[in-house]
Write an enzyme that holds these catalytic residues in place. Structure first.
Site, PDB file in Angstrom:
ATOM      1  N   GLU A  73      12.547 -38.421  -7.557  1.00  0.00           N
ATOM      2  CA  GLU A  73      12.109 -39.738  -7.999  1.00  0.00           C
ATOM      3  C   GLU A  73      13.288 -40.699  -7.995  1.00  0.00           C
ATOM      4  O   GLU A  73      14.436 -40.309  -8.175  1.00  0.00           O
ATOM      5  CB  GLU A  73      11.486 -39.678  -9.399  1.00  0.00           C
TER       6      GLU A  73
ATOM      7  N   HIS B 145       9.572 -47.105 -10.687  1.00  0.00           N
ATOM      8  CA  HIS B 145      10.010 -45.780 -10.269  1.00  0.00           C
ATOM      9  C   HIS B 145       8.993 -45.214  -9.293  1.00  0.00           C
ATOM     10  O   HIS B 145       7.908 -45.763  -9.122  1.00  0.00           O
ATOM     11  CB  HIS B 145      10.254 -44.836 -11.459  1.00  0.00           C
TER      12      HIS B 145
ATOM     13  N   HIS C  59       6.667 -41.971  -7.510  1.00  0.00           N
ATOM     14  CA  HIS C  59       5.938 -40.723  -7.730  1.00  0.00           C
ATOM     15  C   HIS C  59       5.643 -40.119  -6.362  1.00  0.00           C
ATOM     16  O   HIS C  59       5.416 -40.858  -5.402  1.00  0.00           O
ATOM     17  CB  HIS C  59       4.597 -40.975  -8.437  1.00  0.00           C
TER      18      HIS C  59
ATOM     19  N   ASP D 164       5.211 -41.587 -18.783  1.00  0.00           N
ATOM     20  CA  ASP D 164       5.394 -42.975 -18.322  1.00  0.00           C
ATOM     21  C   ASP D 164       4.843 -43.956 -19.348  1.00  0.00           C
ATOM     22  O   ASP D 164       5.521 -44.916 -19.735  1.00  0.00           O
ATOM     23  CB  ASP D 164       4.681 -43.216 -16.990  1.00  0.00           C
TER      24      ASP D 164
END
Length: 156
Positions: A37, A99, A101, A112
């Site tokens: 990630e 971010h 995934h 999250d």
């Protein structure tokens, strides 16, 4: 991959616009099947209830990056936000986080959602926090308020 620049709120009265340079950062960090990630902060203008996202910071060497985990460390990201704030006389500000995934169509995990709520609660300007997850084929875009209320955005 070509991500959409404009996203609208569920009531069609609120928009988030991503500059192409932001989408370029997202595209550089799309998570492959074996990748880790990535993430950073989002900087931009607040225009009434609309957001114009001008810049996305990129992961630093200090950030913790695993296959299913990203932890943004303060080094690098905060300095960038502070610089942009000063250079713009307070017009360019922190608006949120992004971010990746390893999903085609990303959705937030329970972790999250908890982290976003903490970040929203700790904002000094009391504005909701923009949260973006970069998937392999699409983005997940939403605002998180300090109390946990969420506003998801749709592609324009």
């Amino acid at each position: 991959m070509q991500f959409v620049t404009t996203w609208r709120g569920p009531a069609d009265d609120q928009f988030v616009y991503f500059h192409q340079s932001v989408l370029d950062v997202f595209e550089r960090h799309i998570q492959s099947d074996s990748g880790t990630e990535a993430g950073g902060i989002l900087l931009g203008h607040v225009r009434g209830k609309h957001l114009e996202v001008l810049e996305a910071s990129e992961p630093t060497l200090q950030d913790r990056r695993l296959r299913y985990f990203f932890e943004r460390m303060i080094h690098g990201h905060k300095g960038l936000a502070d610089r942009r704030w000063r250079e713009s006389n307070g017009l360019v500000r922190y608006v949120g986080e992004w971010h990746t995934h390893p999903q085609d169509l990303p959705s937030p995990s329970g972790t999250d959602l908890c982290e976003w709520q903490i970040l929203a609660r700790n904002r000094s300007d009391r504005r909701p926090m923009l949260a973006v997850i970069v998937g392999r084929q699409n983005l997940h875009v939403e605002l998180m308020q300090a109390g946990g209320k969420r506003h998801k955005f749709l592609m324009e």
